[in-house]
Design an enzyme around this catalytic site. Sequence first.
Site, PDB file in Angstrom:
ATOM      1  N   SER A 141       0.848  -1.195   0.000  1.00 42.38           N
ATOM      2  CA  SER A 141       0.000   0.000   0.000  1.00 42.38           C
ATOM      3  C   SER A 141       0.877   1.236   0.000  1.00 42.38           C
ATOM      4  CB  SER A 141      -0.886   0.020   1.258  1.00 42.38           C
ATOM      5  OG  SER A 141      -1.533   1.268   1.406  1.00 42.38           O
ATOM      6  N   TYR A 154      -1.228  -0.683  10.366  1.00 41.97           N
ATOM      7  CA  TYR A 154      -1.505  -1.001   8.963  1.00 41.97           C
ATOM      8  C   TYR A 154      -0.307  -0.672   8.085  1.00 41.97           C
ATOM      9  CZ  TYR A 154      -3.784  -1.014   4.396  1.00 41.97           C
ATOM     10  OH  TYR A 154      -4.116  -1.268   3.083  1.00 41.97           O
ATOM     11  N   LYS A 158       2.033  -3.304   5.793  1.00 42.10           N
ATOM     12  CA  LYS A 158       2.209  -3.206   4.345  1.00 42.10           C
ATOM     13  C   LYS A 158       3.676  -2.975   3.974  1.00 42.10           C
ATOM     14  CE  LYS A 158      -2.030  -3.927   3.128  1.00 42.10           C
ATOM     15  NZ  LYS A 158      -2.385  -5.117   2.330  1.00 42.10           N
ATOM     16  N   TYR A 199      -8.025   9.092   6.716  1.00 42.27           N
ATOM     17  CA  TYR A 199      -6.798   9.419   5.998  1.00 42.27           C
ATOM     18  C   TYR A 199      -6.502  10.921   5.994  1.00 42.27           C
ATOM     19  CZ  TYR A 199      -5.913   4.767   4.145  1.00 42.27           C
ATOM     20  OH  TYR A 199      -5.605   3.444   4.025  1.00 42.27           O
TER      21      TYR A 199
END
Length: 255
Positions: A141, A154, A158, A199
């Site tokens: 990601s 997270y 990734k 985000y």
Amino acid sequence: MKKLEKKVAIVTGSSRGIGKEIAMKLAQEGAKVVVNYRSSSEKAEEVVNQIMQQGGEATAIQADVSQVDQSKHLVEKAVEKYGQLDILVSNAGIEYFGKLEEITFQDFERVFRVNVAGQLFVVQAAARYLLSGGRIVMTSSVSAQISVFYHTLYGASKAAVSAMVRNLAPELGERGITINAIAPGGTATDMAQENAKYYTHPMLQNAAPEALLKSKTSLQRLAQPEEIAAAITFLVSEDASYITGSTLAVDGGRL
């Protein structure tokens, strides 16, 4: 002749979202596709039916890839069904947002079990059957390369995927197998709608989250799932035969 004629592909987490579009695209290019799902059997069968209606071949196989034995089962059932395996797209993953003081060991274990261990062990299972010319694509990601509030677990999971790809490349390269990762940016899926607000900087969360996400890309829009699928189709084709150990950012020119 289609790019993936006579190939067999497994796509994990392909009952919806980006995974669904990957399965559809690989089938359009001639691959026989295993649509993997954890719990959404009806949605998985819908994907299979759509592929077959378009003249392709597909089957749905249930497996929770966070469980090592189920990853093995998935691969074994795919080979039993089609007699071979040529392509693995490890797409299954989960999101997580949490402040440092809120992160529990259970959160860590859940995220890394799916996003890291889940991907590693399905690759391990698939590699037993892949021959020279085999293709593996894992899912990283852009979050592995950027700073986002409360996205530590997270992002770290990734980043681990990109590290695994780099280090598995020479090992698999000895057998003529390529392994790469895809790093999508913001993509128009139901998961993105659920998490878009996270985000943005906490001070800006009253602004329209989708507009803020768009403002962070050179193309000023979210990706469509089929655009991510097209990049993956390239990586698993002969056109990408000399690309391995890389993480391809498909992020619209992240700013």
